[in-house]
Enzyme design. Sequence first.
Site, PDB file in Angstrom:
ATOM      1  N   PHE A   1      44.726  44.123  31.491  1.00 61.05           N
ATOM      2  CA  PHE A   1      45.350  45.315  31.714  1.00 61.05           C
ATOM      3  C   PHE A   1      46.768  45.518  30.936  1.00 61.05           C
ATOM      4  O   PHE A   1      47.437  44.799  31.668  1.00 61.05           O
ATOM      5  CB  PHE A   1      45.127  45.713  33.047  1.00 61.05           C
ATOM      6  CG  PHE A   1      43.934  45.046  33.817  1.00 61.05           C
ATOM      7  CD1 PHE A   1      42.671  45.416  33.359  1.00 61.05           C
ATOM      8  CD2 PHE A   1      44.030  44.029  34.820  1.00 61.05           C
ATOM      9  CE1 PHE A   1      41.558  44.828  34.166  1.00 61.05           C
ATOM     10  CE2 PHE A   1      42.849  43.633  35.217  1.00 61.05           C
ATOM     11  CZ  PHE A   1      41.705  43.797  34.808  1.00 61.05           C
TER      12      PHE A   1
ATOM     13  N   ASP B   1      49.838  46.315  30.613  1.00 64.82           N
ATOM     14  CA  ASP B   1      50.641  47.116  30.918  1.00 64.82           C
ATOM     15  C   ASP B   1      52.229  46.546  30.640  1.00 64.82           C
ATOM     16  O   ASP B   1      52.214  46.398  29.443  1.00 64.82           O
ATOM     17  CB  ASP B   1      50.719  46.694  32.613  1.00 64.82           C
ATOM     18  CG  ASP B   1      51.308  45.269  32.901  1.00 64.82           C
ATOM     19  OD1 ASP B   1      51.078  44.431  32.030  1.00 64.82           O
ATOM     20  OD2 ASP B   1      51.514  44.894  33.896  1.00 64.82           O
TER      21      ASP B   1
ATOM     22  N   ASP C   1      44.567  37.641  33.665  1.00 69.37           N
ATOM     23  CA  ASP C   1      45.403  38.793  33.752  1.00 69.37           C
ATOM     24  C   ASP C   1      46.299  38.623  35.142  1.00 69.37           C
ATOM     25  O   ASP C   1      47.177  38.604  35.079  1.00 69.37           O
ATOM     26  CB  ASP C   1      44.592  39.979  33.780  1.00 69.37           C
ATOM     27  CG  ASP C   1      45.359  41.280  34.156  1.00 69.37           C
ATOM     28  OD1 ASP C   1      45.977  41.581  33.272  1.00 69.37           O
ATOM     29  OD2 ASP C   1      45.612  41.628  35.168  1.00 69.37           O
TER      30      ASP C   1
HETATM   31  N1  LIG Z   1      48.023  43.845  33.999  1.00 75.09           N
HETATM   32  C1  LIG Z   1      48.306  43.941  35.268  1.00 75.09           C
HETATM   33  N2  LIG Z   1      49.144  44.852  35.775  1.00 75.09           N
HETATM   34  C2  LIG Z   1      49.114  45.305  36.820  1.00 75.09           C
HETATM   35  C3  LIG Z   1      48.585  44.650  38.031  1.00 75.09           C
HETATM   36  C4  LIG Z   1      49.113  45.282  39.262  1.00 75.09           C
HETATM   37  C5  LIG Z   1      48.533  45.062  40.690  1.00 75.09           C
HETATM   38  N3  LIG Z   1      47.190  44.443  40.729  1.00 75.09           N
HETATM   39  C6  LIG Z   1      46.906  44.144  41.952  1.00 75.09           C
HETATM   40  C7  LIG Z   1      45.579  43.645  42.194  1.00 75.09           C
HETATM   41  C8  LIG Z   1      45.472  42.312  42.969  1.00 75.09           C
HETATM   42  C9  LIG Z   1      46.674  41.788  42.933  1.00 75.09           C
HETATM   43  O1  LIG Z   1      47.040  40.947  44.152  1.00 75.09           O
HETATM   44  C10 LIG Z   1      47.953  42.960  42.537  1.00 75.09           C
HETATM   45  O2  LIG Z   1      48.631  43.447  43.308  1.00 75.09           O
HETATM   46  C11 LIG Z   1      49.981  46.192  38.913  1.00 75.09           C
HETATM   47  N4  LIG Z   1      50.006  46.203  37.380  1.00 75.09           N
HETATM   48  C12 LIG Z   1      51.087  47.095  36.545  1.00 75.09           C
HETATM   49  O3  LIG Z   1      52.229  46.317  36.522  1.00 75.09           O
HETATM   50  C13 LIG Z   1      53.286  47.319  36.383  1.00 75.09           C
HETATM   51  C14 LIG Z   1      54.178  47.274  37.558  1.00 75.09           C
HETATM   52  O4  LIG Z   1      55.139  46.331  37.716  1.00 75.09           O
HETATM   53  P1  LIG Z   1      56.435  46.600  38.627  1.00 75.09           P
HETATM   54  O5  LIG Z   1      57.189  47.679  38.060  1.00 75.09           O
HETATM   55  O6  LIG Z   1      57.459  45.368  38.333  1.00 75.09           O
HETATM   56  O7  LIG Z   1      55.936  46.688  40.053  1.00 75.09           O
HETATM   57  C15 LIG Z   1      52.590  48.631  36.542  1.00 75.09           C
HETATM   58  O8  LIG Z   1      52.360  48.734  34.928  1.00 75.09           O
HETATM   59  C16 LIG Z   1      51.467  48.299  37.115  1.00 75.09           C
HETATM   60  O9  LIG Z   1      50.435  49.405  36.494  1.00 75.09           O
HETATM   61  C17 LIG Z   1      47.618  43.616  37.729  1.00 75.09           C
HETATM   62  O10 LIG Z   1      47.137  43.036  38.455  1.00 75.09           O
HETATM   63  N5  LIG Z   1      47.682  43.247  36.199  1.00 75.09           N
END
Ligand SMILES: Nc1nc2c(c(CN[C@H]3C=C[C@H](O)[C@@H]3O)cn2[C@@H]2O[C@H](COP(=O)(O)O)[C@@H](O)[C@H]2O)c(=O)[nH]1
Length: 335
Positions: A242, A244, A312
């Site tokens: 994903f 991000d 990821d």
């Molecule tokens: N690639 C990727 N990006 C992810 C996640 C997740 C959360 N996934 C949940 C699912 C199960 C787990 O236990 C996680 O909690 C959020 N994001 C992204 O991060 C950024 C937020 O950053 P900050 O501002 O520092 O909180 C924002 O773009 C958000 O969209 C992921 O898994 N993969």
Amino acid sequence: MEEVRSTTAWVATHSSHVTVDFSGIEKVAETMKNSIPKVEWDFEGIHYFDNGPLTVQYLLVLDTLNFCFWPDEEMSYDHLASGLKVTLESDKFAFDADRLQKYTGPQLRKMLNWPRPLPLEDERLRLLHEVGFELEKSFDGKASKLVESCDKSAAKLVALIARHFPDDIVLTTSSDGLKQEIIALLNSEFAMTDLGFRDHTVYKGHQIFLYKRAQIFAADLWGAFKGQGYGDFEDISSITIFADYIVPAVLLQLGVLRYSSSLANIIKKNTEIVSGSEEEVELRACSVYAVEKMKELISKKVGKQVLSVELDLWLWAFGIQCPSLQHHRTLSIYY
Ligand SMILES: Nc1nc2c(c(CN[C@H]3C=C[C@H](O)[C@@H]3O)cn2[C@@H]2O[C@H](COP(=O)(O)O)[C@@H](O)[C@H]2O)c(=O)[nH]1
């Protein structure tokens, strides 16, 4: 998902500001040869889970709003996930489709227990309303119905979400045929509109698909339900990472990505990068491509299939535990 894979590969081979370093990939793959790190979904203990359809509704609302927290320095994804959890625990009808269509800024702030306007608050509200409207119109108000209609296919789920959110637009033409044609065009995967879950863009004249929030919804279902029930997807291996703002920064630290000096400077100075710019598309697309290559290599070395979803979560969890990590800053509804 094939389009995400092929179009991000195209970006990686035509990239001007970001380079994928294959020796960096090789090094990371080598360290994983003996044990592949596994991060548990909800390792933070912040998500709602009741093993039923309400969890599916929660996850869809969560991933509708899962983007761009950085403009508020104190805000993070945790506030969203836990705020929505507390909301649902105190009112199990809070995410009913009719309610989703009516939320106001102050109500959303209250849900997340946030004392000031949220980053991109108007967009968050618009997307929430859109999801409520379309759930009511096409899925009896239930995200679980949307998932049930996907025949255990994550790829189908992503395609369905991209097609439905948003679905219709209000058209005033008197010709039904024309109206249908316009709607079909707007909803097609070739639509260039900046809407809802349709996370695609044009790069050097080519359309590039990333579908971050739609894919993460499928991955969240898979992770939360541990591959069973609503999380049972026979093609979970088709999902990419994903794209991000955390994962590219981690890949840079690992030596998997390299940035041009001008891009490195922009990020160092926290200068905003425009959504859809070459730099931004390259950061996201090269990350997807690099992890696909990493996955292939690790799978070969260990002799069993590794999933992008697992890589990821490992990369992301590593990134958020590293407060000094500098990431790129783009105002976007997609991630
Ligand atoms: N690639 C990727 N990006 C992810 C996640 C997740 C959360 N996934 C949940 C699912 C199960 C787990 O236990 C996680 O909690 C959020 N994001 C992204 O991060 C950024 C937020 O950053 P900050 O501002 O520092 O909180 C924002 O773009 C958000 O969209 C992921 O898994 N993969």
